[in-house]
Write a protein that holds these residues in place. Sequence first.
Motif, PDB file in Angstrom:
ATOM      1  N   SER A 107       0.818  -1.222   0.000  1.00  0.00           N
ATOM      2  CA  SER A 107       0.000   0.000   0.000  1.00  0.00           C
ATOM      3  C   SER A 107       0.849   1.270   0.000  1.00  0.00           C
ATOM      4  N   SER A 133       1.182   5.436   0.614  1.00  0.00           N
ATOM      5  CA  SER A 133       0.572   6.435   1.485  1.00  0.00           C
ATOM      6  C   SER A 133      -0.167   7.438   0.622  1.00  0.00           C
ATOM      7  N   ILE A 156      -3.816   4.804   4.164  1.00  0.00           N
ATOM      8  CA  ILE A 156      -4.014   3.904   3.025  1.00  0.00           C
ATOM      9  C   ILE A 156      -4.951   4.576   2.010  1.00  0.00           C
ATOM     10  N   SER A 210       3.078  -7.086   5.136  1.00  0.00           N
ATOM     11  CA  SER A 210       2.667  -5.718   4.784  1.00  0.00           C
ATOM     12  C   SER A 210       3.847  -4.938   4.223  1.00  0.00           C
ATOM     13  N   ALA A 231       4.612  -0.940   2.927  1.00  0.00           N
ATOM     14  CA  ALA A 231       4.120   0.434   2.759  1.00  0.00           C
ATOM     15  C   ALA A 231       5.159   1.240   2.003  1.00  0.00           C
ATOM     16  N   ARG A 287       6.021   5.400   0.373  1.00  0.00           N
ATOM     17  CA  ARG A 287       5.617   6.799   0.371  1.00  0.00           C
ATOM     18  C   ARG A 287       6.700   7.633  -0.309  1.00  0.00           C
ATOM     19  N   CYS A 338       5.031   5.302   7.120  1.00  0.00           N
ATOM     20  CA  CYS A 338       4.937   3.909   6.636  1.00  0.00           C
ATOM     21  C   CYS A 338       4.397   3.017   7.753  1.00  0.00           C
ATOM     22  N   ILE A 377       0.672   3.129   7.934  1.00  0.00           N
ATOM     23  CA  ILE A 377       0.037   2.323   6.873  1.00  0.00           C
ATOM     24  C   ILE A 377       0.076   0.841   7.284  1.00  0.00           C
ATOM     25  N   GLY A 437       8.828  -1.009   5.195  1.00  0.00           N
ATOM     26  CA  GLY A 437       8.488   0.375   4.857  1.00  0.00           C
ATOM     27  C   GLY A 437       9.506   0.907   3.867  1.00  0.00           C
TER      28      GLY A 437
END
Length: 186
Positions: A83, A85, A90, A122, A124, A126, A134, A137, A157
Amino acid sequence: MNMNALVINCSPVKTGATAGIVKLVSEKLSSVYNTKSICIDDYDFKFCKGCRICHNTAECVMTDDIPLIMSEFEQADIIVSVSPSYWADIPGQFKAFIDRCTPWCNTHDPHLTISSGKKGYSIALRTGPGMKECERIIQSIEHFYGHLEIECCGKLGLCSVECRDDVEPRKDEITAFCEKIPACHC
Ligand SMILES: Cc1cc2nc3c(=O)[nH]c(=O)nc-3n(C[C@H](O)[C@H](O)[C@H](O)COP(=O)(O)O)c2cc1C
């Protein structure tokens, strides 16, 4: 090889940085898992109305693509959500999906269940420099996994990622993360 991995692009952008990471992760995992990647934008679903009928029925009053996504979850042994940012959170499309998973949420009975033993990872990303965003998220994704009883097994992250071209220089970090995902979670 009979274990399945699901890698989810939680961004609505099908060709962006998130998609680039999903592709790398999928390629890496496909040497040990039957790997499928999906994009949240491939599916058509409505917003949760907060009616709470599902708290008593374990069933949503709306009919759309949510069961299709959940059948992908059901088939997966490991799930990797990637995902970006968007405004330090999210993307709305991913949040809308999570809200619609309320029939599967373990805080009320009856509720739907996916089979047990699934492992969740997971990632994250950005554009900005700080890892805290991160983490936020990742917390949202792990909160979601927790209520579906998907075990949280790893997180990554990635700051300073604006576009797809920024993914290639991070290939080693992403590969190292994938290499920590066990070939077999048995
Ligand atoms: C609507 C929108 C909001 C964003 N908000 C943030 C933000 O708050 N913080 C940040 O670091 N990056 C932010 N970004 C940048 C994205 O996290 C970054 O470009 C990411 O690589 C986008 O991946 P994607 O194109 O696959 O969706 C935003 C991007 C968009 C489109």
